[in-house]
Write a protein that holds these residues in place. Structure first.
Motif, PDB file in Angstrom:
ATOM      1  N   GLN A  64       0.918  -1.104   0.076  1.00  0.00           N
ATOM      2  CA  GLN A  64      -0.105  -0.039   0.115  1.00  0.00           C
ATOM      3  C   GLN A  64       1.008   1.184   0.069  1.00  0.00           C
ATOM      4  O   GLN A  64       2.164   1.331   0.360  1.00  0.00           O
ATOM      5  CB  GLN A  64      -0.928   0.034   1.184  1.00  0.00           C
ATOM      6  N   LEU A  65       0.399   2.287  -0.583  1.00  0.00           N
ATOM      7  CA  LEU A  65       1.067   3.437  -0.547  1.00  0.00           C
ATOM      8  C   LEU A  65       0.347   4.641   0.374  1.00  0.00           C
ATOM      9  O   LEU A  65      -1.084   4.667   0.210  1.00  0.00           O
ATOM     10  CB  LEU A  65       1.202   3.926  -2.151  1.00  0.00           C
ATOM     11  N   ALA A  66       0.993   5.468   1.107  1.00  0.00           N
ATOM     12  CA  ALA A  66       0.432   6.411   1.635  1.00  0.00           C
ATOM     13  C   ALA A  66       1.134   7.792   1.276  1.00  0.00           C
ATOM     14  O   ALA A  66       2.318   7.590   1.273  1.00  0.00           O
ATOM     15  CB  ALA A  66       0.766   6.508   3.336  1.00  0.00           C
ATOM     16  N   VAL A  67       0.424   8.726   0.640  1.00  0.00           N
ATOM     17  CA  VAL A  67       1.018   9.904   0.265  1.00  0.00           C
ATOM     18  C   VAL A  67       0.721  10.953   1.231  1.00  0.00           C
ATOM     19  O   VAL A  67      -0.636  11.198   1.422  1.00  0.00           O
ATOM     20  CB  VAL A  67       0.273  10.410  -1.251  1.00  0.00           C
ATOM     21  N   ASN A  68       1.660  11.542   1.847  1.00  0.00           N
ATOM     22  CA  ASN A  68       1.636  12.678   2.862  1.00  0.00           C
ATOM     23  C   ASN A  68       0.693  12.029   4.207  1.00  0.00           C
ATOM     24  O   ASN A  68      -0.248  12.803   4.637  1.00  0.00           O
ATOM     25  CB  ASN A  68       0.945  13.997   2.362  1.00  0.00           C
ATOM     26  N   GLN A  69       0.735  10.897   4.379  1.00  0.00           N
ATOM     27  CA  GLN A  69       0.316   9.937   5.436  1.00  0.00           C
ATOM     28  C   GLN A  69      -1.043   9.794   5.195  1.00  0.00           C
ATOM     29  O   GLN A  69      -2.037   9.462   6.159  1.00  0.00           O
ATOM     30  CB  GLN A  69       0.391  10.889   6.735  1.00  0.00           C
ATOM     31  N   ASN A  70      -1.759   9.886   3.695  1.00  0.00           N
ATOM     32  CA  ASN A  70      -2.967   9.457   3.527  1.00  0.00           C
ATOM     33  C   ASN A  70      -2.989   8.106   2.556  1.00  0.00           C
ATOM     34  O   ASN A  70      -2.319   8.166   1.597  1.00  0.00           O
ATOM     35  CB  ASN A  70      -3.592  10.697   2.832  1.00  0.00           C
ATOM     36  N   LEU A  71      -3.833   7.235   2.887  1.00  0.00           N
ATOM     37  CA  LEU A  71      -3.845   6.067   1.979  1.00  0.00           C
ATOM     38  C   LEU A  71      -4.589   6.494   0.647  1.00  0.00           C
ATOM     39  O   LEU A  71      -5.748   5.844   0.692  1.00  0.00           O
ATOM     40  CB  LEU A  71      -4.391   4.984   2.752  1.00  0.00           C
ATOM     41  N   ASP A  72      -4.043   7.025  -0.084  1.00  0.00           N
ATOM     42  CA  ASP A  72      -4.639   7.219  -1.385  1.00  0.00           C
ATOM     43  C   ASP A  72      -3.667   7.359  -2.438  1.00  0.00           C
ATOM     44  O   ASP A  72      -2.680   8.263  -2.515  1.00  0.00           O
ATOM     45  CB  ASP A  72      -5.180   8.626  -1.417  1.00  0.00           C
ATOM     46  N   ASN A  73      -3.387   6.290  -3.220  1.00  0.00           N
ATOM     47  CA  ASN A  73      -2.324   6.240  -4.081  1.00  0.00           C
ATOM     48  C   ASN A  73      -2.951   6.784  -5.703  1.00  0.00           C
ATOM     49  O   ASN A  73      -2.290   6.668  -6.574  1.00  0.00           O
ATOM     50  CB  ASN A  73      -1.821   4.913  -4.322  1.00  0.00           C
ATOM     51  N   LYS A  74      -4.119   7.208  -5.805  1.00  0.00           N
ATOM     52  CA  LYS A  74      -4.513   7.718  -7.034  1.00  0.00           C
ATOM     53  C   LYS A  74      -4.461   9.462  -7.052  1.00  0.00           C
ATOM     54  O   LYS A  74      -5.316  10.046  -7.430  1.00  0.00           O
ATOM     55  CB  LYS A  74      -6.207   7.566  -7.129  1.00  0.00           C
TER      56      LYS A  74
END
Length: 78
Positions: free
Chosen positions: A50-60
């Protein structure tokens, strides 16, 4: 543009590091970065990462200068 990539668990072991600063082309999406790093570090089960961008689990999302992208291994329940 530069983004900070953090690795956890078995992904950190495969990468041989827990963090790195990467230069990526403007307009790179989180999914594109994941695909690039999966190939680079030969991650065997990319679907479980899984990816977290800026601590949000949203890779889209499209990445921006200074973003932090965390590569998270599968979580165990309990």
């Amino acid at each position: 543009m530069k983004v900070t990539v953090k690795y956890f668990g078995m992904i950190a072991e495969l990468a041989g590091k827990t963090e790195e600063l990467l230069e990526v082309p403007s307009g790179t999406s989180a999914i594109e970065l994941k695909d690039r790093q999966v190939r680079r570090y030969q991650i065997q089960d990319p679907e479980s990462v899984q990816l977290a961008v800026n601590q949000n689990l949203d890779n889209k999302v499209e990445l921006n200068e200074g973003d932090e992208v965390a590569f998270l291994p599968p979580f165990a329940g309990g």
